[in-house]
Design a protein around this motif. Structure first.
Motif, PDB file in Angstrom:
ATOM      1  N   ASP A 197       0.877  -1.479  -0.098  1.00  0.00           N
ATOM      2  CA  ASP A 197       0.099   0.081  -0.031  1.00  0.00           C
ATOM      3  C   ASP A 197       0.725   1.316  -0.099  1.00  0.00           C
ATOM      4  O   ASP A 197       1.894   1.295   0.585  1.00  0.00           O
ATOM      5  CB  ASP A 197      -1.031   0.203   1.257  1.00  0.00           C
ATOM      6  CG  ASP A 197      -2.120  -0.931   1.245  1.00  0.00           C
ATOM      7  OD1 ASP A 197      -2.286  -1.622  -0.001  1.00  0.00           O
ATOM      8  OD2 ASP A 197      -2.685  -1.228   2.129  1.00  0.00           O
ATOM      9  N   SER A 198       0.299   2.318  -0.616  1.00  0.00           N
ATOM     10  CA  SER A 198       1.067   3.494  -0.568  1.00  0.00           C
ATOM     11  C   SER A 198       0.788   4.074   0.713  1.00  0.00           C
ATOM     12  O   SER A 198       0.228   3.751   1.596  1.00  0.00           O
ATOM     13  CB  SER A 198       0.272   4.359  -1.694  1.00  0.00           C
ATOM     14  OG  SER A 198      -0.786   4.780  -1.275  1.00  0.00           O
ATOM     15  N   ASN A 199       1.044   5.613   0.816  1.00  0.00           N
ATOM     16  CA  ASN A 199       1.037   6.292   2.052  1.00  0.00           C
ATOM     17  C   ASN A 199      -0.624   6.601   1.809  1.00  0.00           C
ATOM     18  O   ASN A 199      -1.103   6.600   0.747  1.00  0.00           O
ATOM     19  CB  ASN A 199       1.744   7.550   1.908  1.00  0.00           C
ATOM     20  CG  ASN A 199       1.714   8.527   0.632  1.00  0.00           C
ATOM     21  OD1 ASN A 199       2.125   8.023  -0.387  1.00  0.00           O
ATOM     22  ND2 ASN A 199       1.112   9.662   0.849  1.00  0.00           N
ATOM     23  N   THR A 200      -1.227   6.992   2.860  1.00  0.00           N
ATOM     24  CA  THR A 200      -2.593   7.639   2.762  1.00  0.00           C
ATOM     25  C   THR A 200      -2.746   8.947   2.912  1.00  0.00           C
ATOM     26  O   THR A 200      -1.986   9.714   3.468  1.00  0.00           O
ATOM     27  CB  THR A 200      -3.436   6.998   4.183  1.00  0.00           C
ATOM     28  OG1 THR A 200      -3.282   5.615   4.136  1.00  0.00           O
ATOM     29  CG2 THR A 200      -4.785   7.182   3.981  1.00  0.00           C
ATOM     30  N   PHE A 201      -3.506   9.394   1.731  1.00  0.00           N
ATOM     31  CA  PHE A 201      -4.039  10.919   1.686  1.00  0.00           C
ATOM     32  C   PHE A 201      -5.556  11.216   2.195  1.00  0.00           C
ATOM     33  O   PHE A 201      -6.241  10.338   1.949  1.00  0.00           O
ATOM     34  CB  PHE A 201      -3.786  11.343   0.295  1.00  0.00           C
ATOM     35  CG  PHE A 201      -4.240  12.838   0.118  1.00  0.00           C
ATOM     36  CD1 PHE A 201      -3.278  13.845   0.405  1.00  0.00           C
ATOM     37  CD2 PHE A 201      -5.475  13.060  -0.415  1.00  0.00           C
ATOM     38  CE1 PHE A 201      -3.715  15.097   0.495  1.00  0.00           C
ATOM     39  CE2 PHE A 201      -5.839  14.655  -0.489  1.00  0.00           C
ATOM     40  CZ  PHE A 201      -4.937  15.426  -0.339  1.00  0.00           C
ATOM     41  N   THR A 202      -5.533  11.833   2.990  1.00  0.00           N
ATOM     42  CA  THR A 202      -6.677  12.329   3.827  1.00  0.00           C
ATOM     43  C   THR A 202      -7.259  13.693   3.552  1.00  0.00           C
ATOM     44  O   THR A 202      -6.469  14.659   3.716  1.00  0.00           O
ATOM     45  CB  THR A 202      -6.764  11.902   5.297  1.00  0.00           C
ATOM     46  OG1 THR A 202      -6.455  10.733   5.413  1.00  0.00           O
ATOM     47  CG2 THR A 202      -8.045  12.040   6.032  1.00  0.00           C
ATOM     48  N   VAL A 203      -8.555  14.057   3.201  1.00  0.00           N
ATOM     49  CA  VAL A 203      -8.888  15.438   3.094  1.00  0.00           C
ATOM     50  C   VAL A 203     -10.559  15.398   3.539  1.00  0.00           C
ATOM     51  O   VAL A 203     -11.242  14.302   3.469  1.00  0.00           O
ATOM     52  CB  VAL A 203      -9.017  15.928   1.520  1.00  0.00           C
ATOM     53  CG1 VAL A 203      -9.852  14.659   0.656  1.00  0.00           C
ATOM     54  CG2 VAL A 203      -9.297  17.070   1.326  1.00  0.00           C
ATOM     55  N   ASP A 204     -10.694  16.405   4.268  1.00  0.00           N
ATOM     56  CA  ASP A 204     -12.250  16.739   4.685  1.00  0.00           C
ATOM     57  C   ASP A 204     -12.993  17.562   3.681  1.00  0.00           C
ATOM     58  O   ASP A 204     -12.197  18.697   3.240  1.00  0.00           O
ATOM     59  CB  ASP A 204     -12.245  17.291   6.214  1.00  0.00           C
ATOM     60  CG  ASP A 204     -11.718  16.409   7.202  1.00  0.00           C
ATOM     61  OD1 ASP A 204     -11.672  15.221   7.011  1.00  0.00           O
ATOM     62  OD2 ASP A 204     -11.565  16.975   8.342  1.00  0.00           O
ATOM     63  N   TYR A 205     -14.207  17.321   3.219  1.00  0.00           N
ATOM     64  CA  TYR A 205     -14.790  18.134   2.172  1.00  0.00           C
ATOM     65  C   TYR A 205     -16.061  18.343   2.972  1.00  0.00           C
ATOM     66  O   TYR A 205     -16.888  17.754   3.426  1.00  0.00           O
ATOM     67  CB  TYR A 205     -14.800  17.304   0.745  1.00  0.00           C
ATOM     68  CG  TYR A 205     -15.604  18.358  -0.096  1.00  0.00           C
ATOM     69  CD1 TYR A 205     -14.727  19.416  -0.555  1.00  0.00           C
ATOM     70  CD2 TYR A 205     -16.757  17.999  -0.359  1.00  0.00           C
ATOM     71  CE1 TYR A 205     -15.285  20.051  -1.625  1.00  0.00           C
ATOM     72  CE2 TYR A 205     -17.314  18.981  -1.459  1.00  0.00           C
ATOM     73  CZ  TYR A 205     -16.405  19.917  -2.172  1.00  0.00           C
ATOM     74  OH  TYR A 205     -17.169  20.618  -2.889  1.00  0.00           O
TER      75      TYR A 205
END
Length: 144
Positions: A136-144
């Motif tokens: 797995d890659s690193n995790t990218f997180t975003v709130d929208y």
């Protein structure tokens, strides 16, 4: 004559059953290295669309060549408190192949529409031409 044919047939059968090519062992697949994991997954929101970007991992002594990427997303309501110890349930939402022009460029992009009120978590998994997946890659997180 009949007896000698039978005797020769029995000897031949015994020889076939006992002859071999050496030590028998289970078959071993050819060694193949999985592709390297993506380590630079990032994203930017433009309107109501998230554009993920990442670099194509290099082939090396410890990694094979990637043929594409599976994109995974987990989605949770923003109003829920973030639980650091709770597992996220990721679902594969897309599969992106590497074209020759993208390989030459060295960068990949993927766009995903966003819905208000959610926290999105994304990760990638590279795969090779045979379908073998990397880590797995690193995790990218975003709130929208």
């Amino acid at each position: 004559m009949k007896g000698s044919r039978r005797w020769i047939g029995l000897l031949f059968t015994a020889w076939v059953l006992t002859a071999g090519c050496g030590v028998k062992a289970p078959p071993v697949p050819p060694s193949r290295l999985p592709p390297a994991a993506v380590t630079d997954l990032t994203g930017a929101v433009a309107g109501d669309v998230l554009e993920l970007t990442w670099g194509i991992p290099a082939v090396g002594d410890d990694a094979g060549e990637a043929d594409g990427f599976a994109v995974y997303r987990a989605k949770t309501p923003v109003e829920e408190a973030e639980c650091r110890d709770c597992p996220l349930i990721f679902h594969r939402i897309a599969q992106v192949s590497i074209t020759p022009s993208l390989r030459q460029n060295g960068r990949m992009t993927f766009s995903d529409p966003l819905e208000n009120g959610y926290r999105y978590h994304y990760k990638l998994r590279s795969y090779d031409v045979f379908g073998a997946a990397g880590d797995d890659s690193n995790t990218f997180t975003v709130d929208y």
